[in-house]
Scaffold this motif. Structure first.
Motif, mmCIF file in Angstrom:
data_model
loop_
_atom_site.group_PDB
_atom_site.id
_atom_site.type_symbol
_atom_site.label_atom_id
_atom_site.label_comp_id
_atom_site.label_asym_id
_atom_site.label_seq_id
_atom_site.Cartn_x
_atom_site.Cartn_y
_atom_site.Cartn_z
ATOM 1 N N VAL A 155 0.846 -1.185 0.000
ATOM 2 C CA VAL A 155 0.000 0.000 0.000
ATOM 3 C C VAL A 155 0.880 1.233 0.000
ATOM 4 C CG1 VAL A 155 -1.669 1.342 1.331
ATOM 5 C CG2 VAL A 155 -1.905 -1.151 1.164
ATOM 6 N N LEU A 156 0.524 2.167 -0.866
ATOM 7 C CA LEU A 156 1.305 3.394 -0.958
ATOM 8 C C LEU A 156 0.379 4.568 -1.255
ATOM 9 C CD1 LEU A 156 4.306 4.206 -0.778
ATOM 10 C CD2 LEU A 156 4.389 4.013 -3.279
ATOM 11 N N LEU A 157 0.539 5.636 -0.482
ATOM 12 C CA LEU A 157 -0.133 6.908 -0.727
ATOM 13 C C LEU A 157 0.947 7.967 -0.853
ATOM 14 C CD1 LEU A 157 -3.010 6.692 1.915
ATOM 15 C CD2 LEU A 157 -3.262 6.529 -0.567
ATOM 16 N N VAL A 158 1.012 8.624 -1.986
ATOM 17 C CA VAL A 158 2.068 9.595 -2.233
ATOM 18 C C VAL A 158 1.444 10.962 -2.502
ATOM 19 C CG1 VAL A 158 4.043 10.217 -3.646
ATOM 20 C CG2 VAL A 158 3.572 7.806 -3.164
ATOM 21 N N GLU A 159 1.675 11.888 -1.570
ATOM 22 C CA GLU A 159 1.180 13.248 -1.739
ATOM 23 C C GLU A 159 2.177 14.084 -2.525
ATOM 24 O OE1 GLU A 159 -0.026 12.149 2.630
ATOM 25 O OE2 GLU A 159 1.695 11.859 1.303
ATOM 26 N N SER A 160 1.651 15.057 -3.235
ATOM 27 C CA SER A 160 2.484 16.007 -3.964
ATOM 28 C C SER A 160 1.714 17.313 -4.104
ATOM 29 C CB SER A 160 2.874 15.461 -5.336
ATOM 30 O OG SER A 160 1.714 15.212 -6.114
ATOM 31 N N GLY A 191 -1.763 -0.190 -4.518
ATOM 32 C CA GLY A 191 -1.677 -1.327 -3.613
ATOM 33 C C GLY A 191 -2.970 -1.712 -2.920
ATOM 34 N N PHE A 192 -4.058 -1.003 -3.223
ATOM 35 C CA PHE A 192 -5.351 -1.371 -2.661
ATOM 36 C C PHE A 192 -6.434 -0.888 -3.623
ATOM 37 C CE2 PHE A 192 -6.768 2.802 -1.030
ATOM 38 C CZ PHE A 192 -5.583 3.509 -1.029
ATOM 39 N N THR A 193 -7.665 -1.346 -3.400
ATOM 40 C CA THR A 193 -8.768 -0.991 -4.277
ATOM 41 C C THR A 193 -9.291 0.388 -3.891
ATOM 42 O OG1 THR A 193 -9.343 -3.338 -4.457
ATOM 43 C CG2 THR A 193 -10.971 -1.736 -5.238
ATOM 44 N N PHE A 194 -8.756 1.388 -4.555
ATOM 45 C CA PHE A 194 -8.989 2.788 -4.203
ATOM 46 C C PHE A 194 -10.480 3.122 -4.117
ATOM 47 C CE2 PHE A 194 -7.744 7.126 -3.808
ATOM 48 C CZ PHE A 194 -8.605 7.895 -4.581
ATOM 49 N N SER A 195 -11.256 2.615 -5.035
ATOM 50 C CA SER A 195 -12.676 2.978 -5.102
ATOM 51 C C SER A 195 -13.484 2.425 -3.936
ATOM 52 C CB SER A 195 -13.273 2.510 -6.431
ATOM 53 O OG SER A 195 -13.122 1.118 -6.566
ATOM 54 N N SER A 250 -11.678 16.414 -4.067
ATOM 55 C CA SER A 250 -12.243 15.669 -5.193
ATOM 56 C C SER A 250 -11.427 14.402 -5.385
ATOM 57 C CB SER A 250 -12.249 16.515 -6.471
ATOM 58 O OG SER A 250 -10.940 16.886 -6.836
ATOM 59 N N ARG A 251 -11.938 13.510 -6.188
ATOM 60 C CA ARG A 251 -11.219 12.265 -6.447
ATOM 61 C C ARG A 251 -11.489 11.794 -7.861
ATOM 62 N NH1 ARG A 251 -13.072 8.084 -2.160
ATOM 63 N NH2 ARG A 251 -11.826 6.632 -3.419
ATOM 64 N N ASP A 252 -10.543 11.031 -8.369
ATOM 65 C CA ASP A 252 -10.670 10.390 -9.673
ATOM 66 C C ASP A 252 -10.363 8.919 -9.451
ATOM 67 O OD1 ASP A 252 -10.290 9.328 -12.230
ATOM 68 O OD2 ASP A 252 -9.553 11.225 -13.021
ATOM 69 N N ASN A 253 -11.395 8.118 -9.390
ATOM 70 C CA ASN A 253 -11.180 6.702 -9.078
ATOM 71 C C ASN A 253 -10.447 5.973 -10.199
ATOM 72 O OD1 ASN A 253 -12.334 6.944 -6.572
ATOM 73 N ND2 ASN A 253 -14.315 6.073 -7.161
ATOM 74 N N ALA A 254 -10.601 6.430 -11.409
ATOM 75 C CA ALA A 254 -9.875 5.805 -12.517
ATOM 76 C C ALA A 254 -8.372 6.046 -12.389
ATOM 77 C CB ALA A 254 -10.392 6.334 -13.845
ATOM 78 N N LYS A 255 -8.009 7.202 -11.879
ATOM 79 C CA LYS A 255 -6.589 7.536 -11.693
ATOM 80 C C LYS A 255 -6.097 7.193 -10.297
ATOM 81 C CE LYS A 255 -6.503 11.275 -15.087
ATOM 82 N NZ LYS A 255 -6.212 12.723 -15.327
#
Length: 117
Positions: free
Chosen positions: A1-6, A25-29, A70-75
């Motif tokens: 699992v990885l969350l990378v902020e920028s 690394g996980f099912t974001f949606s 906001s979020r983009d589940n595809a991305k």
């Protein structure tokens, strides 16, 4: 699992920044996503959250009308658009992923936002 902020950085009062948090690394949606922040010598606080499908959003009173999550589940990415920044917004901003009903979630490493003239 990885969350990378920028997207953090130094900005003048009244300016804008857009933070991004890319997940892997996980099912974001399947996860609700949030942005937290922690200023020096202060506790970490919730800034904004968004539900799995994006239909529900909540904001801290201090950022309502200025920040948009906001979020983009595809991305597999969650965003935080921050406008009308002021020095009180200076903090390390973290994204957080939590699956509904889970005891704990995943944290990113944080990105520094500094609002100063």
């Amino acid at each position: 699992v990885l969350l990378v902020e920028s997207g953090g950085g130094l900005v003048q009062p009244g300016g804008s920044l857009r933070l991004s948090c890319a997940a892997s690394g996980f099912t974001f949606s399947n996860y609700d996503m949030s942005w937290y922040r922690q200023a020096p010598e202060k506790e970490r606080e919730l800034v904004a959250s968004i539900s799995r499908g994006g239909g529900l959003r909540n904001y801290a009173d201090s950022v309502k009308g200025r920040f948009t999550i906001s979020r983009d589940n595809a991305k597999k990415t969650v965003y935080l658009q921050m406008n009308s920044l002021n020095p009180e917004d200076t903090a390390v901003y973290y994204c957080y992923a939590l699956r509904s009903g889970a005891a704990g979630g995943y944290w990113g490493q944080g990105t520094q936002v500094t609002v100063s003239s």
